[in-house]
Write a protein that holds these residues in place. Structure first.
Motif, PDB file in Angstrom:
ATOM      1  N   TYR A 155      52.552  53.574  86.382  1.00 42.51           N
ATOM      2  CA  TYR A 155      52.986  53.157  85.059  1.00 42.51           C
ATOM      3  C   TYR A 155      52.238  53.612  83.900  1.00 42.51           C
ATOM      4  O   TYR A 155      52.761  53.965  82.738  1.00 42.51           O
ATOM      5  CB  TYR A 155      53.063  51.670  84.881  1.00 42.51           C
ATOM      6  CG  TYR A 155      53.730  51.187  83.800  1.00 42.51           C
ATOM      7  CD1 TYR A 155      54.845  51.549  83.139  1.00 42.51           C
ATOM      8  CD2 TYR A 155      53.021  50.060  83.029  1.00 42.51           C
ATOM      9  CE1 TYR A 155      55.475  50.961  81.862  1.00 42.51           C
ATOM     10  CE2 TYR A 155      53.494  49.579  81.857  1.00 42.51           C
ATOM     11  CZ  TYR A 155      54.650  49.833  81.421  1.00 42.51           C
ATOM     12  OH  TYR A 155      55.342  49.373  80.392  1.00 42.51           O
ATOM     13  N   PHE A 158      53.433  56.835  83.018  1.00 41.17           N
ATOM     14  CA  PHE A 158      54.844  56.925  82.370  1.00 41.17           C
ATOM     15  C   PHE A 158      54.669  56.431  80.991  1.00 41.17           C
ATOM     16  O   PHE A 158      55.372  57.117  80.164  1.00 41.17           O
ATOM     17  CB  PHE A 158      55.637  55.683  83.190  1.00 41.17           C
ATOM     18  CG  PHE A 158      56.911  55.385  82.429  1.00 41.17           C
ATOM     19  CD1 PHE A 158      58.185  55.802  83.064  1.00 41.17           C
ATOM     20  CD2 PHE A 158      57.096  54.241  81.354  1.00 41.17           C
ATOM     21  CE1 PHE A 158      59.220  55.516  82.465  1.00 41.17           C
ATOM     22  CE2 PHE A 158      58.450  54.146  81.021  1.00 41.17           C
ATOM     23  CZ  PHE A 158      59.579  54.979  81.423  1.00 41.17           C
ATOM     24  N   ILE A 163      56.691  60.980  84.017  1.00 44.28           N
ATOM     25  CA  ILE A 163      57.712  60.175  84.765  1.00 44.28           C
ATOM     26  C   ILE A 163      57.701  60.740  86.032  1.00 44.28           C
ATOM     27  O   ILE A 163      58.391  61.824  86.307  1.00 44.28           O
ATOM     28  CB  ILE A 163      58.935  60.078  83.965  1.00 44.28           C
ATOM     29  CG1 ILE A 163      58.944  59.549  82.491  1.00 44.28           C
ATOM     30  CG2 ILE A 163      59.815  59.393  84.701  1.00 44.28           C
ATOM     31  CD1 ILE A 163      60.278  59.648  81.826  1.00 44.28           C
ATOM     32  N   PHE A 167      59.693  56.048  88.969  1.00 50.83           N
ATOM     33  CA  PHE A 167      60.240  55.431  87.627  1.00 50.83           C
ATOM     34  C   PHE A 167      61.446  56.324  87.218  1.00 50.83           C
ATOM     35  O   PHE A 167      61.938  56.408  86.173  1.00 50.83           O
ATOM     36  CB  PHE A 167      59.263  55.456  86.602  1.00 50.83           C
ATOM     37  CG  PHE A 167      58.419  54.467  86.808  1.00 50.83           C
ATOM     38  CD1 PHE A 167      58.661  53.114  85.996  1.00 50.83           C
ATOM     39  CD2 PHE A 167      56.917  54.661  87.102  1.00 50.83           C
ATOM     40  CE1 PHE A 167      57.531  52.013  86.025  1.00 50.83           C
ATOM     41  CE2 PHE A 167      56.082  53.622  87.517  1.00 50.83           C
ATOM     42  CZ  PHE A 167      56.216  52.066  86.714  1.00 50.83           C
ATOM     43  N   ARG A 168      61.914  57.081  88.160  1.00 43.96           N
ATOM     44  CA  ARG A 168      63.237  58.000  87.895  1.00 43.96           C
ATOM     45  C   ARG A 168      64.490  57.287  88.578  1.00 43.96           C
ATOM     46  O   ARG A 168      64.806  57.300  89.786  1.00 43.96           O
ATOM     47  CB  ARG A 168      62.905  59.338  88.519  1.00 43.96           C
ATOM     48  CG  ARG A 168      61.644  59.941  87.915  1.00 43.96           C
ATOM     49  CD  ARG A 168      61.612  61.468  88.476  1.00 43.96           C
ATOM     50  NE  ARG A 168      62.595  62.266  87.912  1.00 43.96           N
ATOM     51  CZ  ARG A 168      62.655  63.081  87.113  1.00 43.96           C
ATOM     52  NH1 ARG A 168      61.357  62.799  86.163  1.00 43.96           N
ATOM     53  NH2 ARG A 168      63.545  63.937  86.493  1.00 43.96           N
TER      54      ARG A 168
END
Length: 329
Positions: A155, A158, A163, A167-168
């Motif tokens: 995170y 991110f 990314i 987180f995709r």
């Protein structure tokens, strides 16, 4: 049983280390998109064969089963390819992008007479066995609360514009799929498929869900379930199962470290269990998968929980407006 592995991330490291505690386990081959990464992983673990072709892995006569640890969006196609080649498949959670994919995977396994199973370590181990054995002490179950809020190490990247896969959403990833599944699966194993769910989430700037909550209702049982999960906050609050006679508390999903019951009279009972390696309990799911395959038994019971898991998550995503590319196929 000779395994091939698809994927070379840290989960695959855990798989190899845990599997080597299982009698008859051997890793024959690894697949990676690049031969360089594959060779590095193979050398690290002493694995003889390395492939950068899924077709070559599927046709390898010295591979009996394949463990799939690729991004979720790849699970269905890769599983079906291996199943069609006559390989047993143990697929990492979440088992698929949606129920439709899972149904296709199960159909391929049935057609070719091989075993397919989701790698759900949370519910296949002595700790969860102890939970199930002690549930009657709680009386009638009224509320189940499973919570997994774990601030992701990815995170921070991110927030800095990097990314990674977790987180995709285009890879069928996000908070629900990554760790919310660890709340959904034990719920359906304990209570079954709910009559209805209500779901809400917090989305980040790229549309991925960072955290969420699911409320499930069981009308005939007179019970509710609360599922609380997050990749952007942290919480040590235990999960719990509330019955009319007492409440069971469970620390540290998905690797349970402590379970106890507090009865209405305020007395406490610690529930004992023993894990061979408390830091990596994947050996139990591997041993169960191998047992089923070698005994030529069915994984239908395990697969039913996975189907209910997907049904709950599909409906939750529908309510939250989370749509994956796999949903449009």
């Amino acid at each position: 049983m000779n395994f091939g592995i698809i994927g070379t991330n840290f989960i695959s490291d855990w798989f190899v280390n845990a599997g080597r505690r299982c009698e008859g386990f051997y890793v024959q081959a690894v697949y990676s998109r690049t031969m360089e990464k594959g060779r590095t992983f193979a050398d690290k673990h002493g694995i003889p064969d390395c492939y950068d072709s899924l077709e070559a892995l599927a046709s390898a006569d010295n591979v009996d089963a394949v463990y799939i640890a690729s991004p979720t969006a790849c699970h269905a196609a890769q599983s079906i390819q291996m199943l069609n080649a006559g390989k047993h498949v143990l697929c990492e959670k979440p088992v698929a992008s949606n129920e439709k994919e899972l149904r296709a995977m199960l159909a391929a396994a049935k057609e070719h007479g091989v075993v397919f199973m989701e790698a759900m370590k949370l519910v296949i181990n002595p700790a969860f066995d102890a939970i199930m054995e002690n549930l009657p002490k709680l009386g009638k179950i009224r509320r189940v609360t499973f919570q997994m809020c774990q601030y992701s190490s990815r995170y921070d990247k991110f927030k800095n514009g990097i990314i990674e896969n977790a987180f995709r959403p285009e890879l069928s990833n996000g908070s629900l799929m990554d760790i919310g599944v660890y709340c959904v699966h034990p719920m359906v194993k304990i209570l079954g498929k709910p009559d209805r769910v209500m779901a809400s989430c917090v989305k980040l700037h790229n549309g991925v869900d960072g955290m969420g909550t699911i409320l499930a209702s069981y009308d005939e049982q007179g019970a509710q379930a609360e599922l609380i999960y997050s990749k952007i906050t942290d919480s040590p609050v235990p999960s719990q199962i509330q019955g009319e006679d007492g409440t069971m508390y469970m620390e540290s999903l998905p690797i349970l470290t402590k379970v106890w019951i507090r009865y209405r009279d305020k007395s406490r009972e610690d529930i004992s269990f023993e894990l061979k390696d408390p830091g990596n309990n994947m050996n139990y799911e591997i041993a169960e998968f191998m047992r089923i395959a070698e005994a030529n038994e069915s994984a239908e019971t395990h697969n039913q929980y996975s189907v209910w898991e997907m049904q709950v998550m599909d409906e939750a995503r529908r309510q939250m407006g989370i749509v994956f590319p796999a949903d449009k196929v």
